[in-house]
Design an enzyme around this catalytic site. Structure first.
Site, PDB file in Angstrom:
ATOM      1  N   ASN A  44      58.104  42.589  31.885  1.00 19.74           N
ATOM      2  CA  ASN A  44      56.150  41.871  32.555  1.00 19.74           C
ATOM      3  C   ASN A  44      55.990  41.156  33.846  1.00 19.74           C
ATOM      4  O   ASN A  44      56.031  41.197  33.615  1.00 19.74           O
ATOM      5  CB  ASN A  44      56.674  40.737  31.485  1.00 19.74           C
ATOM      6  N   ARG A  79      45.280  31.807  44.104  1.00 23.15           N
ATOM      7  CA  ARG A  79      44.317  31.943  44.959  1.00 23.15           C
ATOM      8  C   ARG A  79      43.417  32.584  44.745  1.00 23.15           C
ATOM      9  O   ARG A  79      41.972  32.786  45.875  1.00 23.15           O
ATOM     10  CB  ARG A  79      44.952  32.294  45.915  1.00 23.15           C
ATOM     11  N   HIS A 128      50.872  40.689  28.696  1.00 22.19           N
ATOM     12  CA  HIS A 128      49.980  40.000  28.044  1.00 22.19           C
ATOM     13  C   HIS A 128      48.789  39.366  27.754  1.00 22.19           C
ATOM     14  O   HIS A 128      48.788  38.074  28.608  1.00 22.19           O
ATOM     15  CB  HIS A 128      51.891  39.056  27.216  1.00 22.19           C
ATOM     16  N   ARG A 160      45.792  36.881  27.505  1.00 17.95           N
ATOM     17  CA  ARG A 160      46.221  35.621  26.621  1.00 17.95           C
ATOM     18  C   ARG A 160      43.864  35.770  26.563  1.00 17.95           C
ATOM     19  O   ARG A 160      43.441  36.349  28.166  1.00 17.95           O
ATOM     20  CB  ARG A 160      46.070  34.015  27.223  1.00 17.95           C
ATOM     21  N   HIS A 204      46.666  34.916  33.438  1.00 20.71           N
ATOM     22  CA  HIS A 204      47.453  35.446  34.184  1.00 20.71           C
ATOM     23  C   HIS A 204      46.832  37.165  33.701  1.00 20.71           C
ATOM     24  O   HIS A 204      45.883  37.008  34.829  1.00 20.71           O
ATOM     25  CB  HIS A 204      48.220  35.546  33.607  1.00 20.71           C
ATOM     26  N   GLU A 243      51.221  43.108  24.759  1.00 17.76           N
ATOM     27  CA  GLU A 243      51.594  42.138  23.893  1.00 17.76           C
ATOM     28  C   GLU A 243      50.294  41.431  23.407  1.00 17.76           C
ATOM     29  O   GLU A 243      49.597  41.469  24.561  1.00 17.76           O
ATOM     30  CB  GLU A 243      52.714  41.557  24.050  1.00 17.76           C
ATOM     31  N   THR A 269      52.987  29.848  26.242  1.00 20.66           N
ATOM     32  CA  THR A 269      54.166  31.234  26.111  1.00 20.66           C
ATOM     33  C   THR A 269      54.407  31.556  24.635  1.00 20.66           C
ATOM     34  O   THR A 269      54.444  30.224  24.062  1.00 20.66           O
ATOM     35  CB  THR A 269      55.396  31.344  26.495  1.00 20.66           C
ATOM     36  N   HIS A 306      62.073  37.787  25.267  1.00 21.01           N
ATOM     37  CA  HIS A 306      62.159  36.261  25.807  1.00 21.01           C
ATOM     38  C   HIS A 306      62.783  35.417  26.258  1.00 21.01           C
ATOM     39  O   HIS A 306      64.166  35.974  25.701  1.00 21.01           O
ATOM     40  CB  HIS A 306      61.081  35.348  24.440  1.00 21.01           C
ATOM     41  N   ASP A 307      63.047  35.039  27.185  1.00 18.44           N
ATOM     42  CA  ASP A 307      64.039  34.232  28.657  1.00 18.44           C
ATOM     43  C   ASP A 307      65.801  34.506  28.616  1.00 18.44           C
ATOM     44  O   ASP A 307      66.432  35.257  28.580  1.00 18.44           O
ATOM     45  CB  ASP A 307      64.524  32.921  27.840  1.00 18.44           C
ATOM     46  N   GLY A 342      60.060  38.880  31.964  1.00 14.63           N
ATOM     47  CA  GLY A 342      59.032  38.900  32.877  1.00 14.63           C
ATOM     48  C   GLY A 342      59.592  37.864  33.463  1.00 14.63           C
ATOM     49  O   GLY A 342      59.354  37.993  35.027  1.00 14.63           O
ATOM     50  N   HIS A 343      59.518  36.529  33.015  1.00 17.20           N
ATOM     51  CA  HIS A 343      59.057  35.526  34.074  1.00 17.20           C
ATOM     52  C   HIS A 343      61.365  34.843  34.835  1.00 17.20           C
ATOM     53  O   HIS A 343      60.670  34.998  36.025  1.00 17.20           O
ATOM     54  CB  HIS A 343      59.721  34.359  32.639  1.00 17.20           C
TER      55      HIS A 343
END
Length: 237
Positions: free
Chosen positions: A7, A18, A43, A45, A50, A70, A100, A190-191, A213-214
């Site tokens: 992700n 920036r 993903h 939004r 992002h 997603e 999230t 997720h996580d 991702g994160h």
């Protein structure tokens, strides 16, 4: 074998901070593919804080691995998917103010709605997946929507694992087995991280894909992107 889809939302977050085009999300995605990942996930939004909708259009023509988009199936999102036609769309019930993703679908309450959306995507050649909590009733409900896959929402496992309670993986294993028996492919995300992925992979069967991702982008700050992806691939294979 379980595929790794990366992700790249966090790369877009850094770019947007920036206002320019550094880092470039297309260049980053191509490098991620070059380093061995088998998929790219985004993903978007509605506020495009992002990943932007335009990023999806830029990525699709150049990616050589599976592209997974997603999001919550509002009309704008549905239109995007039908225009871009990624390999997979993952439906997520995002609240408008969610930082999230924080919950899976109630596949019983929203079955008819999901059936309609999924039928439209599948008729256009897009594989579908539904984001769900590790609850057997939600897996059974997902099977009735016509979806191809589910994506198990793994935050509760990650929290329990970090606090020394890895046995919560049992619920995921049971749901993955049930999904498999019902003819559904099994994704997860997720996580998940380098700290917990090995245990999850060893204890949850039938994993087709993990979307990360994160944690992966954060770990890459210390290890480098290529080395981080290499570590993930070793854990999965």
């Amino acid at each position: 074998m379980t595929k790794l889809s990366v992700n790249i939302n966090k790369i877009a977050t850094l770019r947007n901070a920036r206002g320019g085009d550094i880092p470039n999300v297309v260049e980053a995605a191509l490098n991620i593919e070059k380093f061995g990942a088998e998929g790219i996930t985004v993903h978007p939004r509605p506020d495009e804080r992002h990943i932007r909708y335009s990023d999806c259009h830029d990525l699709k023509p150049v990616l050589t691995t599976e592209f997974n988009i997603e999001g919550k199936p509002i009309q704008k999102f549905i239109d995007l998917v039908l225009e871009v036609k990624p390999a997979q769309v993952t439906l997520v019930p995002d609240a408008e103010d969610a930082i999230t993703s924080n919950a899976g679908w109630d596949t019983i309450k929203h079955r008819e709605y999901l059936q309609d959306v999924i039928a439209e995507f599948k008729s256009n050649g897009v594989r579908t997946s539904i984001f769900v909590d590790p609850v057997k009733e939600m897996i059974e409900g997902a099977a009735k929507t016509g979806t191809d896959r589910i994506e198990l929402y793994t935050e509760s496992f990650a929290v329990d694992y970090a606090e020394g309670r890895p046995d919560s993986a049992k619920a995921y294993a049971q749901c993955a087995q049930l999904a498999h028996e019902l003819g559904l492919g099994v994704n997860a995300g997720h996580d998940l991280s380098l700290k917990n992925l090995r245990y999850f992979k060893e204890n949850v069967p039938h994993l087709a894909e993990v979307s990360i991702g994160h944690a992966l982008i954060s770990e890459a700050l210390y290890l480098g992107l290529e080395k981080t992806i290499e570590h993930y691939l070793k854990l999965l294979k």
